[in-house]
Design a protein around this motif. Sequence first.
Motif, mmCIF file in Angstrom:
data_model
loop_
_atom_site.group_PDB
_atom_site.id
_atom_site.type_symbol
_atom_site.label_atom_id
_atom_site.label_comp_id
_atom_site.label_asym_id
_atom_site.label_seq_id
_atom_site.Cartn_x
_atom_site.Cartn_y
_atom_site.Cartn_z
ATOM 1 N N ALA A 19 -7.230 44.298 7.435
ATOM 2 C CA ALA A 19 -7.233 42.792 7.111
ATOM 3 C C ALA A 19 -7.760 41.752 7.922
ATOM 4 O O ALA A 19 -8.335 40.435 7.454
ATOM 5 N N LEU A 20 -7.933 42.155 9.271
ATOM 6 C CA LEU A 20 -8.403 41.321 10.332
ATOM 7 C C LEU A 20 -9.950 41.624 10.493
ATOM 8 O O LEU A 20 -10.612 41.065 11.479
ATOM 9 N N GLY A 21 -10.422 42.246 9.602
ATOM 10 C CA GLY A 21 -11.929 42.667 9.519
ATOM 11 C C GLY A 21 -12.472 43.992 9.814
ATOM 12 O O GLY A 21 -13.492 44.060 10.004
ATOM 13 N N GLY A 22 -11.595 44.835 9.519
ATOM 14 C CA GLY A 22 -11.944 46.351 9.826
ATOM 15 C C GLY A 22 -12.163 46.648 11.034
ATOM 16 O O GLY A 22 -12.865 47.897 11.206
ATOM 17 N N ILE A 23 -11.725 46.215 12.051
ATOM 18 C CA ILE A 23 -12.242 46.616 13.422
ATOM 19 C C ILE A 23 -11.082 47.506 14.098
ATOM 20 O O ILE A 23 -9.797 47.194 13.881
ATOM 21 N N TRP A 24 -11.233 48.601 14.181
ATOM 22 C CA TRP A 24 -10.414 49.580 14.831
ATOM 23 C C TRP A 24 -10.182 49.466 16.358
ATOM 24 O O TRP A 24 -11.205 49.282 17.012
ATOM 25 N N MET A 25 -9.083 49.350 16.484
ATOM 26 C CA MET A 25 -8.682 48.695 17.736
ATOM 27 C C MET A 25 -8.149 49.830 18.918
ATOM 28 O O MET A 25 -7.855 49.326 19.828
ATOM 29 N N GLY A 26 -8.399 50.933 18.522
ATOM 30 C CA GLY A 26 -8.225 52.106 19.350
ATOM 31 C C GLY A 26 -6.658 52.264 19.700
ATOM 32 O O GLY A 26 -5.650 51.573 19.152
ATOM 33 N N LEU A 27 -6.406 53.155 20.767
ATOM 34 C CA LEU A 27 -5.068 53.492 20.989
ATOM 35 C C LEU A 27 -4.275 52.169 21.450
ATOM 36 O O LEU A 27 -3.094 51.894 21.275
ATOM 37 N N GLU A 28 -5.191 50.962 22.188
ATOM 38 C CA GLU A 28 -4.352 50.091 23.017
ATOM 39 C C GLU A 28 -4.162 49.226 21.750
ATOM 40 O O GLU A 28 -3.237 48.404 21.889
ATOM 41 N N GLY A 29 -4.786 49.248 20.632
ATOM 42 C CA GLY A 29 -4.748 48.200 19.525
ATOM 43 C C GLY A 29 -3.369 48.645 18.782
ATOM 44 O O GLY A 29 -2.546 47.950 18.484
ATOM 45 N N PHE A 30 -3.263 49.955 18.409
ATOM 46 C CA PHE A 30 -2.014 50.551 18.076
ATOM 47 C C PHE A 30 -0.862 50.184 18.716
ATOM 48 O O PHE A 30 0.340 49.804 18.185
ATOM 49 N N SER A 31 -0.800 50.352 20.089
ATOM 50 C CA SER A 31 0.237 50.008 20.754
ATOM 51 C C SER A 31 0.457 48.623 21.199
ATOM 52 O O SER A 31 1.550 47.970 21.681
ATOM 53 N N GLY A 32 -0.464 47.792 20.562
ATOM 54 C CA GLY A 32 -0.375 46.454 21.008
ATOM 55 C C GLY A 32 0.152 45.567 19.624
ATOM 56 O O GLY A 32 0.328 44.437 19.918
ATOM 57 N N PHE A 33 0.556 46.245 18.714
ATOM 58 C CA PHE A 33 1.167 45.498 17.549
ATOM 59 C C PHE A 33 2.326 46.235 17.301
ATOM 60 O O PHE A 33 2.512 47.484 17.074
ATOM 61 N N ASP A 34 3.442 45.374 16.757
ATOM 62 C CA ASP A 34 4.719 45.671 16.499
ATOM 63 C C ASP A 34 5.023 45.884 15.292
ATOM 64 O O ASP A 34 4.966 44.425 14.534
ATOM 65 N N VAL A 35 5.344 46.724 14.402
ATOM 66 C CA VAL A 35 5.687 46.692 13.280
ATOM 67 C C VAL A 35 7.374 46.323 12.924
ATOM 68 O O VAL A 35 7.929 47.132 13.398
ATOM 69 N N LYS A 36 7.424 45.324 12.169
ATOM 70 C CA LYS A 36 8.847 44.753 12.265
ATOM 71 C C LYS A 36 9.434 45.048 10.515
ATOM 72 O O LYS A 36 8.611 44.746 9.672
ATOM 73 N N GLY A 37 10.542 44.949 10.552
ATOM 74 C CA GLY A 37 11.092 44.861 9.215
ATOM 75 C C GLY A 37 10.689 46.306 8.321
ATOM 76 O O GLY A 37 10.582 46.009 7.184
#
Lengths: 121, 130
Positions: free
Chosen positions: A63-81
Amino acid sequence: MQLVGIGIDWISSERIRRFMKDHSPSFLERILTPSEKKKWRQSGRSSLQFSKFFVAKEAFFKALGGIWMGLEGFSGFDVKGVAGDRFQVESRDVEIKKGSRHEGVFLKNEQGVGAHVIVWA
Amino acid sequence: MEQEIFLKVQDTLAGALAVNAKEIRLDSSLTRDLGAESIDFIDIIFRLEKTFNLKIPTGELFPGNILNDERFVKEGKVTPEGMVELKTRMPYMDLDAFARDPQVSNLAEYFTVRMIVAYLEDRLAKSAKA
């Protein structure tokens, strides 16, 4: 209000089971935030819970533009709810466009888990 | 050295992507030729770390967060400044073809087996010298 982006992702149950079988929990937890690790452990390290975290983040990246953000990207986002079908994603490190909002929904069946996210500002 | 590393990478990718190792060539694109998806990139990183007994820091093998910088990506395309950054951070990638139409959404097509082998050759050579 302006649409910033939409993102969709899907992962098959078979693929996530294979991934979880091939790597220890310590490896798998590298893509999770501290709160997600806690939820995942509370779920008994279920493949469904892990799948939800994964597809939610992937859909959000898209949704942010198709940019794969790698491992740091994954651990940099918190899925809530994650309970129920709706979720939010909070960024821990990555700057997201100021004033933007988003909403995500999970979809699932026997074959796998999907997520779709809408971002607007 | 390259052949030995290539054979190990071939086996590693065959395991991660559930493909026949014979289908994996140096010039194979992970996505276009081997069908890799995002979970596969993570799987590949984990398997390479185990196979070669090393840790792959974030952003060294695949670009990661650098493309989230507004200086480097505009309207879905990598900017000239972004291309310089990519070439600096990803010296193992052949970016000449990508530079002709630098759509971010297409970047993954340029992740090749050769890129992985070149990265590992360099890493292992540095480890040997240390």
